[in-house]
Design a protein around this motif. Structure first.
Motif, mmCIF file in Angstrom:
data_model
loop_
_atom_site.group_PDB
_atom_site.id
_atom_site.type_symbol
_atom_site.label_atom_id
_atom_site.label_comp_id
_atom_site.label_asym_id
_atom_site.label_seq_id
_atom_site.Cartn_x
_atom_site.Cartn_y
_atom_site.Cartn_z
ATOM 1 N N LEU A 17 0.830 -1.202 0.000
ATOM 2 C CA LEU A 17 0.000 0.000 0.000
ATOM 3 C C LEU A 17 0.866 1.253 0.000
ATOM 4 C CD1 LEU A 17 -2.806 1.297 0.198
ATOM 5 C CD2 LEU A 17 -2.644 1.075 2.698
ATOM 6 N N ARG A 65 -9.941 -0.521 -0.386
ATOM 7 C CA ARG A 65 -8.675 -1.233 -0.196
ATOM 8 C C ARG A 65 -7.908 -0.666 0.998
ATOM 9 N NH1 ARG A 65 -3.157 -0.754 -3.791
ATOM 10 N NH2 ARG A 65 -1.847 -2.026 -2.374
ATOM 11 N N PHE A 66 -7.846 0.641 1.091
ATOM 12 C CA PHE A 66 -7.116 1.280 2.198
ATOM 13 C C PHE A 66 -7.671 0.813 3.538
ATOM 14 C CE2 PHE A 66 -5.691 4.509 5.101
ATOM 15 C CZ PHE A 66 -4.466 4.927 4.601
ATOM 16 N N VAL A 123 -5.489 4.460 -5.316
ATOM 17 C CA VAL A 123 -5.829 3.543 -4.229
ATOM 18 C C VAL A 123 -7.232 3.890 -3.740
ATOM 19 C CG1 VAL A 123 -5.281 2.780 -1.892
ATOM 20 C CG2 VAL A 123 -3.431 3.279 -3.505
ATOM 21 N N ASP A 140 2.366 1.867 -3.451
ATOM 22 C CA ASP A 140 1.386 2.408 -4.395
ATOM 23 C C ASP A 140 1.062 3.866 -4.092
ATOM 24 O OD1 ASP A 140 1.317 0.016 -5.697
ATOM 25 O OD2 ASP A 140 -0.557 -0.673 -4.792
ATOM 26 N N LEU A 141 1.011 4.222 -2.809
ATOM 27 C CA LEU A 141 0.743 5.609 -2.450
ATOM 28 C C LEU A 141 1.899 6.511 -2.878
ATOM 29 C CD1 LEU A 141 -0.750 5.049 1.121
ATOM 30 C CD2 LEU A 141 -1.993 5.940 -0.855
ATOM 31 N N LYS A 172 -0.159 5.859 -7.459
ATOM 32 C CA LYS A 172 -1.112 4.940 -8.067
ATOM 33 C C LYS A 172 -2.456 5.082 -7.370
ATOM 34 C CE LYS A 172 -1.720 0.033 -9.131
ATOM 35 N NZ LYS A 172 -1.123 -1.325 -9.030
#
Length: 342
Positions: A125, A139-140, A135, A128-129, A133
């Motif tokens: 995560l 998902r978070f 998010v 991706d942050l 990307k």
């Protein structure tokens, strides 16, 4: 006089035997007194009550209390994420993974696997942050929930009384708030308070095992269903049904603390046993209060005696040998007896 010091604790068992005769009478009396003392003079400051620093609301239904390092980092991460600051969110997510990594050294294989899964999700995560990307909130929140559960299953197994004891009245405080909100027909507020009370039942379940853990988990599931039934169409039959749910939750909490008190006392961890007894007495009284005046009157003597004994254990007072065992057993009988009525 003979003094026996038990290894591994600061408790001294002192047995005093005195025998004396009266001149010319041939009469002899014997007096024996058994006393245990923690070996500390004076009273210790009581652990002060606390409320959570905040709450993390995951997917508008799961409530996580902010009360330790992991939950603080998770709260900070989610605030940054919701404010569209992915770089700050990524920093806090990585910090959460680092905190979890410190909990793997003394955990079982199964718990370590849970932490490893949470850490992998947190690291993915944060990557991706950082790369900006996209998010999604779903998902978070799912990653936050996984990290919190991993923390709950490990950290709360080893916390001392200064970590959990300040929050012993939190479940019932939220139950009372839910009761009041329900009476006021504020069903959304009632559902929110139920979930907050449920969160603290989950916390205690993470410290428990066996039948006690099963009772706490069952109570948490009951509270979850109750909150879901509350909104949007309100399917709860009556205020009595709700009060019975609070009573069962409080009784499960009381049982957990009583079992913990017995274990701590057997390990000669005197102060810990005292705090567990205090918590059990509070939950027993609250459970009986939800059941009605007759139930509360029926447990009042045990609650009073438990608090007196617990105070001696936590403050370093004196007590008769065997008195603590009897007090813990009497507490257990009262909890079981109340369960038969609820």
């Amino acid at each position: 006089m003979k003094t026996i010091i038990l290894s591994g604790s600061s408790i001294a068992l002192i047995f005093v035997g005195a025998a004396f005769g009266q001149s010319g009478s041939g009469e002899r009396t014997a007096a024996k007194t058994a006393v245990a003392t923690t070996g500390h003079s004076g009273s210790k400051p009581e652990i002060a009550p606390k409320t959570p620093e905040g709450w993390i609301v995951v997917q508008d239904r799961d409530y996580i209390p902010v009360i330790d390092g992991v939950s603080r980092k998770l709260e900070s991460a989610r605030k940054a994420f919701m404010m569209k600051d992915p770089a700050a969110a990524a920093t806090d997510v990585r910090a959460t993974a680092e905190l979890l990594s410190k909990q793997t050294s003394s955990t079982s294989r199964g718990l370590k696997e849970n932490i490893d899964v949470a850490m992998k999700q947190l690291n993915a995560l944060s990557t991706d942050l950082d790369s900006k990307k996209t998010v999604g909130v779903k998902r978070f929140d799912a990653v936050i929930a996984t990290a919190y559960r991993a923390d709950l299953a490990t950290d709360w197994l080893v916390v001392d009384e200064s970590s959990w004891y300040p929050y012993i009245d939190e479940p019932n405080r939220h139950f009372r708030n839910a009761h009041e909100a329900f009476v006021a027909k504020d069903y959304d507020k009632a559902a929110e308070e139920i979930r907050k009370g449920e969160a603290f039942v989950h916390l205690e379940a993470s410290r428990a095992s066996g039948d006690v853990k099963q009772s706490l988990d069952s109570s948490a599931q009951e509270l979850e269903k109750l909150s879901l039934d509350m909104a949007p169409n309100w399917r709860v039959k009556s205020i009595v049904e709700m009060d019975q749910s609070w009573g069962r939750a409080d009784r499960a909490l009381a049982q957990s603390h009583q079992v913990q008190a017995k274990e701590d006392w057997q390990k000669k961890e005197t102060a810990k046993a005292g705090y567990e007894m205090k918590a059990a007495a509070l939950n027993l009284e609250e459970s009986a209060d939800w059941a009605g005046r007759e139930a509360k009157t029926g447990v009042s003597a045990v609650v009073r005696d438990t608090r007196l004994m617990a105070g001696k254990l936590t403050a370093g007072g004196e007590y008769a040998v065997g008195e603590v065992d009897k007090g813990i057993d009497d507490l257990g009988h009262a909890i079981s007896g109340l369960g038969q009525k609820n």
